[in-house]
Each structure stands twice: as C-alpha cells, then as structure tokens.
Scaffold this motif. Structure first.
Motif, short mmCIF file in Angstrom:
data_model
loop_
_atom_site.label_atom_id
_atom_site.label_comp_id
_atom_site.label_asym_id
_atom_site.label_seq_id
_atom_site.Cartn_x
_atom_site.Cartn_y
_atom_site.Cartn_z
N PRO A 9 -6.95 -9.24 29.78
CA PRO A 9 -5.55 -9.14 30.21
C PRO A 9 -5.41 -9.09 31.72
O PRO A 9 -6.29 -8.59 32.42
CB PRO A 9 -5.10 -7.82 29.58
CG PRO A 9 -6.34 -6.99 29.55
CD PRO A 9 -7.48 -7.95 29.29
N VAL A 10 -4.31 -9.62 32.21
CA VAL A 10 -3.93 -9.48 33.61
C VAL A 10 -2.68 -8.60 33.63
O VAL A 10 -1.62 -9.00 33.12
CB VAL A 10 -3.63 -10.84 34.26
CG1 VAL A 10 -3.13 -10.64 35.69
CG2 VAL A 10 -4.86 -11.74 34.23
N TYR A 11 -2.82 -7.39 34.18
CA TYR A 11 -1.73 -6.41 34.12
C TYR A 11 -0.78 -6.55 35.31
O TYR A 11 -1.18 -6.92 36.42
CB TYR A 11 -2.29 -4.99 34.10
CG TYR A 11 -3.05 -4.66 32.84
CD1 TYR A 11 -2.39 -4.36 31.66
CD2 TYR A 11 -4.44 -4.65 32.83
CE1 TYR A 11 -3.08 -4.05 30.50
CE2 TYR A 11 -5.15 -4.33 31.67
CZ TYR A 11 -4.46 -4.04 30.52
OH TYR A 11 -5.15 -3.74 29.36
N GLY A 12 0.48 -6.23 35.05
CA GLY A 12 1.49 -6.21 36.10
C GLY A 12 1.62 -4.81 36.68
O GLY A 12 0.78 -3.94 36.44
N LYS A 13 2.68 -4.61 37.44
CA LYS A 13 2.91 -3.30 38.06
C LYS A 13 3.34 -2.28 37.02
O LYS A 13 3.91 -2.62 35.99
CB LYS A 13 3.99 -3.43 39.15
CG LYS A 13 3.58 -4.31 40.31
CD LYS A 13 4.69 -4.38 41.36
CE LYS A 13 4.29 -5.26 42.53
NZ LYS A 13 5.38 -5.34 43.55
N LYS A 14 3.05 -1.03 37.32
CA LYS A 14 3.42 0.06 36.42
C LYS A 14 4.93 0.15 36.28
O LYS A 14 5.67 -0.02 37.25
CB LYS A 14 2.87 1.39 36.93
CG LYS A 14 1.39 1.58 36.71
CD LYS A 14 0.97 3.00 37.09
CE LYS A 14 -0.52 3.21 36.82
NZ LYS A 14 -0.95 4.60 37.17
N THR A 15 5.35 0.42 35.07
CA THR A 15 6.77 0.61 34.81
C THR A 15 7.15 2.07 35.06
O THR A 15 6.30 2.89 35.43
CB THR A 15 7.10 0.22 33.36
OG1 THR A 15 6.40 1.11 32.47
CG2 THR A 15 6.68 -1.21 33.07
N ALA A 16 8.43 2.39 34.86
CA ALA A 16 8.90 3.76 35.06
C ALA A 16 8.21 4.73 34.10
O ALA A 16 8.09 5.93 34.39
CB ALA A 16 10.41 3.82 34.87
N THR A 17 7.75 4.22 32.95
CA THR A 17 7.08 5.08 31.97
C THR A 17 5.58 5.20 32.24
O THR A 17 4.87 5.90 31.52
CB THR A 17 7.28 4.52 30.56
OG1 THR A 17 6.73 3.19 30.48
CG2 THR A 17 8.75 4.48 30.21
N GLY A 18 5.10 4.53 33.29
CA GLY A 18 3.69 4.60 33.62
C GLY A 18 2.83 3.57 32.94
O GLY A 18 1.60 3.54 33.13
N GLU A 19 3.44 2.72 32.15
CA GLU A 19 2.69 1.68 31.45
C GLU A 19 2.52 0.44 32.33
O GLU A 19 3.34 0.16 33.20
CB GLU A 19 3.41 1.29 30.16
CG GLU A 19 3.52 2.44 29.16
CD GLU A 19 4.25 2.01 27.90
OE1 GLU A 19 4.75 0.88 27.88
OE2 GLU A 19 4.28 2.79 26.94
N MET A 20 1.44 -0.27 32.10
CA MET A 20 1.17 -1.51 32.83
C MET A 20 1.27 -2.68 31.86
O MET A 20 0.38 -2.87 31.02
CB MET A 20 -0.22 -1.46 33.47
CG MET A 20 -0.37 -0.37 34.52
SD MET A 20 -2.07 -0.26 35.17
CE MET A 20 -2.23 -1.86 35.94
N PRO A 21 2.35 -3.45 31.93
CA PRO A 21 2.53 -4.55 30.98
C PRO A 21 1.54 -5.68 31.22
O PRO A 21 1.12 -5.94 32.35
CB PRO A 21 3.97 -5.01 31.27
CG PRO A 21 4.20 -4.65 32.70
CD PRO A 21 3.44 -3.37 32.91
N VAL A 22 1.17 -6.34 30.14
CA VAL A 22 0.28 -7.50 30.23
C VAL A 22 1.13 -8.71 30.62
O VAL A 22 2.05 -9.09 29.91
CB VAL A 22 -0.43 -7.76 28.90
CG1 VAL A 22 -1.28 -9.03 28.99
CG2 VAL A 22 -1.30 -6.57 28.51
#
Length: 253
Positions: free
Chosen positions: A172-185
């Motif tokens: 996976p290539v992850y994006g920036k962290k969201t407000a919930t702390g998750e890193m979307p693929v």
C-alpha cells in the motif's frame, strides 16, 4: 383542491423514494470503500469467458462454490466439450452434471479464515461486475490482518489475495493522516513482480469477472442472442399491422 393536494402528496412521496434511493446508494458506495473501476466485460467474448472459467477454477473454486451452476451448463454455454470441461475445469473428480461445489466445507473455512467463504453464484448480481473487478485488484499486504492481506475496496476482508502469483506482492501507498489518526490507502506499488505484467493481470481479472457475470445469469447469453430476432419479428409484425390498418380504412372511406 382535493385533487391538487393528492397530486402534491404523490409527487412528494416519489421524491422521498428517489432521495432514499440516492442515500442508500451513497451508503453502499461508502461501505464498499469508494470508487470502483470499469470492468469492461463482454459476455459475447467466448474466449474471455473460457479463460475466466479456467482462472476461476484454478484460483477461486478451492474455496468458493457456484452452487447454482453445473459443469455441463458451462461446457454448453461456453462452447467446450465434455472432455475439455472434465480435464480443465472439474478438479473435484465429479460428474459432468454435478454443480460446481468447492471441496472446502464451512468448518474448514472458519478454521482457516475466521468465516466460511461465501458462494459466488450471484455475486455479480449483488455487487456488480465493476465491484468484483476492482476488488480483485485491490489486495495488499497487511501484517496486522490474520491472513496477512487486506483490501482497499472492502476493508478487513477475511481472505488472502488469491491471484498474488499472477499480480505479484502489492504494497500500500498511504496518504496523510486523517482527523481520526488513520492513514488511508491511496495507491499501490508492486514490491515483488508476479508472473504477469499489469496489462496481462488486468485482462485476467476482467476474464474472471466476465465469468462470474455469466455465472450469475447463464440464460443471459441465449436471451441476448434471441433478442435481435425478437426485435426483428416485432418490427415485421408492426409492418403487417400497418398494412392491415391501411387496407381496413381504405374500405371504410
């Protein structure tokens, strides 16, 4: 006034149903993980269906059944002889008239993956061909998952990537962290090449998708071929009716 009020209520009711449909579609899309890619399947391409049948039996039928489809029906619809079907598609040693049933029992599936693999007879009618196509291309390595794989379209899928030998190992290539702390693929990269390049793999997935689309409604092949003749018959019937109408009104006048 009463009639106008009734029409207004009917219109409001239709708009409410339409809005509810849009909402359900949005929820379903969100649950599925976002946008899907166009599969581009063609049920008139028998070569694609034949390749898809072979790929499905080799990579998918070990876990997933097609309980509403018989081997004999596959051979008849896809232009394959009984010998071809038994040698290249039926790996369970059953008869040509048997249904396509996986050797994996529900208990074996639960032990291996945490849940029993679903039957895929009507998956294309439930999810759609584009969803299947995108799903099969969206597996990536994820050490946090019990089987070591995850899926961008259908997060936390219980199954591993059945086509990894063809596709290769996808990271996976992850994006920036969201407000919930998750890193979307956001994308993928191949860390270890498979036996096929990207274009060949896309075609293989398209072939499997086409086969599953066919499996969901085998009668569609014959129905579409008969549709042209039905339309031609209706056109001819309309022409006869027009001639009859002219002849009838000619006598009246």
């Amino acid at each position: 006034m009463t009639n106008m009020l009734s029409k207004t209520r009917a219109l409001a009711s239709r708009l409410a149903v339409f809005a509810a449909g849009l909402l359900l579609s949005a929820v379903a899309l969100a649950a599925g993980g976002g946008n899907v890619q166009q599969a581009g399947t063609d049920l008139n391409d028998k070569a694609s269906l034949q390749r898809g049948a072979g790929l499905y039996m080799n990579y998918c039928s070990g876990c997933h059944s097609l309980k509403y489809l018989r081997y004999a029906r596959i051979g008849e619809d896809l232009g394959l002889s009984e010998e071809d079907v038994q040698a290249n598609l039926n790996f369970n040693g059953g008869k040509i008239g048997d249904h396509v049933i996986s050797p994996m029992t529900a208990a074996m599936g639960v032990a291996a993956f945490g849940k029993a693999p679903p039957d895929l007879s009507v998956i294309s009618r439930v999810r759609g061909s584009d969803w299947i196509y995108t799903y099969l291309k969206s597996f990536y390595l994820d050490e946090s998952r019990p089987v070591g794989w995850n899926n961008k379209l259908f997060a936390n899928a219980s199954m591993p990537n059945p086509l990894w030998e063809l596709q290769g190992l996808q990271q996976p290539v992850y994006g920036k962290k969201t407000a919930t702390g998750e890193m979307p693929v956001e994308g993928f990269t191949i860390s270890q090449a498979g036996s096929q390049d990207a274009q060949q793999f896309d075609q293989s997935v398209r072939d499997i998708t086409a086969f599953l689309e066919y499996a969901g409604e085998p009668a569609a092949l014959k129905r579409e071929s008969l549709g042209v003749w039905v339309i031609l018959f209706l056109v001819f019937l309309a022409f006869l009716a027009w001639l009859l109408k002219n002849e009838y009104w000619q006598d009246v006048h």
